[in-house]
Design a protein around this motif. Structure first.
Motif, mmCIF file in Angstrom:
data_model
loop_
_atom_site.group_PDB
_atom_site.id
_atom_site.type_symbol
_atom_site.label_atom_id
_atom_site.label_comp_id
_atom_site.label_asym_id
_atom_site.label_seq_id
_atom_site.Cartn_x
_atom_site.Cartn_y
_atom_site.Cartn_z
ATOM 1 N N ASP A 24 0.824 -1.201 0.000
ATOM 2 C CA ASP A 24 0.000 0.000 0.000
ATOM 3 C C ASP A 24 0.862 1.256 0.000
ATOM 4 O OD1 ASP A 24 -2.804 1.039 0.352
ATOM 5 O OD2 ASP A 24 -1.847 1.962 2.086
ATOM 6 N N THR A 26 0.034 4.201 1.366
ATOM 7 C CA THR A 26 -0.109 4.954 2.615
ATOM 8 C C THR A 26 0.813 4.441 3.708
ATOM 9 O OG1 THR A 26 -2.423 5.262 2.054
ATOM 10 C CG2 THR A 26 -1.778 5.782 4.298
ATOM 11 N N ARG A 27 0.798 3.149 3.935
ATOM 12 C CA ARG A 27 1.601 2.551 4.999
ATOM 13 C C ARG A 27 2.093 1.184 4.523
ATOM 14 N NH1 ARG A 27 -0.399 1.266 11.123
ATOM 15 N NH2 ARG A 27 1.536 0.349 11.779
ATOM 16 N N PRO A 28 3.111 1.165 3.653
ATOM 17 C CA PRO A 28 3.564 -0.125 3.113
ATOM 18 C C PRO A 28 4.148 -1.042 4.191
ATOM 19 C CG PRO A 28 5.032 1.650 2.441
ATOM 20 C CD PRO A 28 3.891 2.275 3.162
ATOM 21 N N ARG A 29 3.820 -2.304 4.067
ATOM 22 C CA ARG A 29 4.350 -3.325 4.973
ATOM 23 C C ARG A 29 4.906 -4.466 4.139
ATOM 24 N NH1 ARG A 29 -0.481 -3.989 9.371
ATOM 25 N NH2 ARG A 29 -0.346 -1.915 10.249
ATOM 26 N N GLU A 78 -2.813 -3.665 5.039
ATOM 27 C CA GLU A 78 -2.168 -2.486 4.466
ATOM 28 C C GLU A 78 -1.565 -2.842 3.109
ATOM 29 O OE1 GLU A 78 -2.227 0.569 5.524
ATOM 30 O OE2 GLU A 78 -3.193 0.184 7.440
ATOM 31 N N ALA A 122 8.462 -3.705 1.591
ATOM 32 C CA ALA A 122 7.607 -2.648 2.144
ATOM 33 C C ALA A 122 7.888 -1.346 1.401
ATOM 34 C CB ALA A 122 7.873 -2.496 3.636
ATOM 35 N N THR A 123 7.665 -1.373 0.097
ATOM 36 C CA THR A 123 7.869 -0.220 -0.780
ATOM 37 C C THR A 123 6.575 0.010 -1.539
ATOM 38 O OG1 THR A 123 10.196 -0.847 -1.026
ATOM 39 C CG2 THR A 123 9.305 0.722 -2.619
ATOM 40 N N ALA A 124 6.036 1.213 -1.464
ATOM 41 C CA ALA A 124 4.749 1.527 -2.089
ATOM 42 C C ALA A 124 4.688 1.060 -3.536
ATOM 43 C CB ALA A 124 4.487 3.027 -2.024
ATOM 44 N N GLU A 148 1.310 -10.657 6.493
ATOM 45 C CA GLU A 148 1.685 -9.252 6.455
ATOM 46 C C GLU A 148 2.362 -8.865 7.763
ATOM 47 O OE1 GLU A 148 -0.584 -5.219 5.113
ATOM 48 O OE2 GLU A 148 -1.666 -6.566 6.440
#
Length: 149
Positions: A24, A26-29, A78, A122-124, A148
């Motif tokens: 995501d 907004t808040r990459p995981r 996310e 965890a990169t948009a 996740e």
């Protein structure tokens, strides 16, 4: 860590990607793909298929899919998932992570070996595309389980 299920379906063009899962914006995981089952619910026929899991940097244009928590007490996801692409994801060259071949009459399951999960950073907008370079026009469906962080 939250475990989620994502169902992906391809009903359009025979060469369109089955789906994609991306971090995501907004808040990459970090996301780990650890299970995949793929098959076809169409009338049985002798059609061969291939599915390749490849890295992507954009999810393309698709129908959004809502992941389902395997544990109802888990936090909201996310990551983003999409199916039935009309515009392909942006695939990164030479990043085929896994490939599966199957017949329309069969169902194939893949389990990651211990510590062998396919990891989405965890990169948009980075993620995994389910590329299905198949010439036959047949509905394909996959159930994917991800973890996740």
């Amino acid at each position: 860590m939250a475990k989620n299920a994502v169902e992906l379906t391809r009903t359009a063009s025979p060469t369109a990607s089955l789906g994609s899962i991306t971090a995501d914006a907004t808040r990459p995981r970090r996301i780990r793909l650890y299970y995949c089952m793929i098959g076809s619910g169409a009338t049985p026929a002798e059609n061969a298929f291939e599915m390749r899991l490849r890295r992507i940097t954009a999810g393309g244009t698709n129908t959004a899919v809502t992941p389902v928590a395997l544990d109802p007490a888990s936090a909201v996801t996310e990551f983003d998932a999409g199916e039935n692409h009309t515009v392909e994801p942006t695939y990164t060259s030479n990043t085929e992570l896994h490939a599966m071949a199957f017949n329309q009459r069969s169902t194939v399951q893949w389990y990651a070996p211990p510590y062998g999960e396919i990891v989405i950073p965890a990169t948009a907008s980075n993620g995994i595309g389910f590329d299905t370079p198949t010439a036959a026009t047949v509905s394909i469906r996959a159930m994917v389980h991800v973890d996740e962080e």
